[in-house]
Design a protein around this motif. Structure first.
Motif, PDB file in Angstrom:
ATOM      1  N   SER A  99       0.849  -1.184   0.000  1.00 39.67           N
ATOM      2  CA  SER A  99       0.000   0.000   0.000  1.00 39.67           C
ATOM      3  C   SER A  99       0.885   1.235   0.000  1.00 39.67           C
ATOM      4  O   SER A  99       2.105   1.143   0.186  1.00 39.67           O
ATOM      5  CB  SER A  99      -0.885   0.004   1.251  1.00 39.67           C
ATOM      6  OG  SER A  99      -0.075   0.106   2.414  1.00 39.67           O
ATOM      7  N   THR A 160      -4.634   1.540  -0.750  1.00 37.56           N
ATOM      8  CA  THR A 160      -4.122   0.175  -0.747  1.00 37.56           C
ATOM      9  C   THR A 160      -4.148  -0.379  -2.159  1.00 37.56           C
ATOM     10  O   THR A 160      -4.659   0.257  -3.094  1.00 37.56           O
ATOM     11  CB  THR A 160      -4.974  -0.736   0.155  1.00 37.56           C
ATOM     12  OG1 THR A 160      -6.268  -0.897  -0.448  1.00 37.56           O
ATOM     13  CG2 THR A 160      -5.121  -0.151   1.548  1.00 37.56           C
ATOM     14  N   SER A 163      -7.346  -0.200  -3.894  1.00 36.13           N
ATOM     15  CA  SER A 163      -7.721   1.048  -4.549  1.00 36.13           C
ATOM     16  C   SER A 163      -7.440   0.980  -6.041  1.00 36.13           C
ATOM     17  O   SER A 163      -8.234   1.464  -6.862  1.00 36.13           O
ATOM     18  CB  SER A 163      -6.959   2.222  -3.929  1.00 36.13           C
ATOM     19  OG  SER A 163      -7.214   2.336  -2.545  1.00 36.13           O
ATOM     20  N   ASP A 318       0.683  -0.908  -9.193  1.00 38.17           N
ATOM     21  CA  ASP A 318      -0.018  -0.302  -8.061  1.00 38.17           C
ATOM     22  C   ASP A 318       0.765   0.889  -7.510  1.00 38.17           C
ATOM     23  O   ASP A 318       0.184   1.920  -7.142  1.00 38.17           O
ATOM     24  CB  ASP A 318      -0.249  -1.343  -6.968  1.00 38.17           C
ATOM     25  CG  ASP A 318      -1.208  -2.439  -7.401  1.00 38.17           C
ATOM     26  OD1 ASP A 318      -1.916  -2.255  -8.413  1.00 38.17           O
ATOM     27  OD2 ASP A 318      -1.250  -3.493  -6.737  1.00 38.17           O
TER      28      ASP A 318
END
Length: 359
Positions: A99, A160, A163, A318
């Motif tokens: 995250s 995180t 998301s 991410d």
């Protein structure tokens, strides 16, 4: 590309311990490995969730003992609470969902290493579906992801990996991450939030997804692997000091973990714990977590790579999303600087190629 696949579970206690030396070529290496591992205690953080299955299997089937280790499980309310004790050396091994907070902690000097896969979503293993409130679906108000515009969508916490899962799914419906209202509610509380109509949709992990379904309060609307294949949602972490100073011990821990992971993966079939030796795995995991066996058999299982391979491409994806959203502080280390694949590679070599039981 899915990472499902691999080679044969290792045999024998002596072989597993001694192979560290054999692969490196010498009796002195073998002695060093035994000196590093035998009689040692390793602290391992767990959340008593189903995704801790490889650790439970390794403990129950004696794989830690086979490496000469005593594994001391330390329970935490959430993986996020493991970060500080891992960084300080109070905890040796833990887990986490990469995250923005994780990367920011490392940027502030918390020493951590990502060392193995703990939960990923290749095709067939979408254990964190997008669900919508059943009354909205039945009424026709929400029939597709595009219909979520302006509605309340739940995630477990802000910034995180979930998301970005949401962002990718929303994009498939022509929506941006900001086109919905984000509510931050823990997975376990989301079925109740659906029932109370506090949320309209949610990214919700198993077993809470199946619980919401069984209660008749939500239906599945989107399967993440169809839009974001093999996302890396959970990883095994070593404290920085443990990884740097106790490399042989780290290999012993990883060997036990991967033996447990391979037994777990061998019990998977069609996205559920329903394959060969499923009864054994169901018994071990439900005893450790308190889940009802009939529920555990019903849920979509999380996948774990049998060689511990981490999907670094997913982590980078991410990470870039966090950066775009302005959630990263300063200049935290790049993903590649945090992933240490050496432990998993060494353990997988010692265990040999993985062949799924019954294949």
């Amino acid at each position: 590309m899915s990472r499902v696949g691999g080679g044969a579970v290792a045999a024998g206690v002596a072989a597993t311990v001694a192979l560290f030396a054999a692969g490196c070529g010498g009796g002195s290496d073998q002695a060093a490995a035994k000196e590093s591992c035998n009689g040692k205690t390793v602290s391992i953080g767990i959340t008593k969730s189903a995704s801790d299955a490889p650790f439970y299997v390794a403990q129950d089937k004696g794989y830690f003992k086979k490496q000469g280790l005593t594994a001391k499980f330390v329970p935490f309310d959430s993986a996020a609470k493991m970060i500080a004790p891992l960084g300080s050396g109070q905890l040796d091994v833990g887990a986490g969902a990469p995250s923005a907070g994780f990367y920011n902690a490392v940027g502030r000097g918390v020493k951590l290493k990502i060392v193995a896969d703990k939960g990923s979503m290749p095709k067939g293993y979408g254990y964190m579906p997008l669900m919508v409130r059943k009354d909205l679906y039945d009424s026709g108000k929400v029939k597709s992801i595009a219909d979520l515009k302006g509605l309340k969508v739940a995630e477990p916490a802000q910034a995180t990996a979930t998301s970005n899962t949401a962002a990718v799914l929303l994009a498939s419906g022509g929506l941006s991450y900001g086109d919905v209202k984000h509510e931050f509610i823990g997975f376990a509380e989301q079925p109740t939030a659906f029932m109370n109509k506090a949320i309209d949709a949610a990214l919700i992990t198993e077993p809470s997804a199946t619980v919401a379904e069984q209660r008749g309060v939500a239906v599945r609307l989107g399967d993440p692997p169809a839009f974001y294949d093999n996302q890396q949602l959970a990883v095994v972490l070593y404290g920085g000091k443990f990884a740097a100073e106790k490399s042989e011990l780290g290999k012993c821990v990883m060997t036990a973990y991967l033996e447990g992971a391979r037994d777990y993966v061998s019990a998977l079939s069609d996205g559920k714990v329903s394959g060969k030796n499923a009864d054994e795995i169901v018994g071990i995991v439900t005893k450790a977590t308190g889940l009802k066996p009939e529920l555990y058999r019903t849920i979509v299982a999380n996948y774990v790579n049998p060689d511990g391979v981490v999907n670094t491409e997913s982590l980078r994806r991410d990470y870039d999303f966090f950066k775009q959203q302005g959630w990263l502080e300063g200049n935290p280390p790049a993903v590649d600087d945090l992933v240490d694949s050496s432990f998993a590679k060494a353990a997988a070599e010692k265990l040999g190629a993985f062949a799924k039981a019954g294949s």
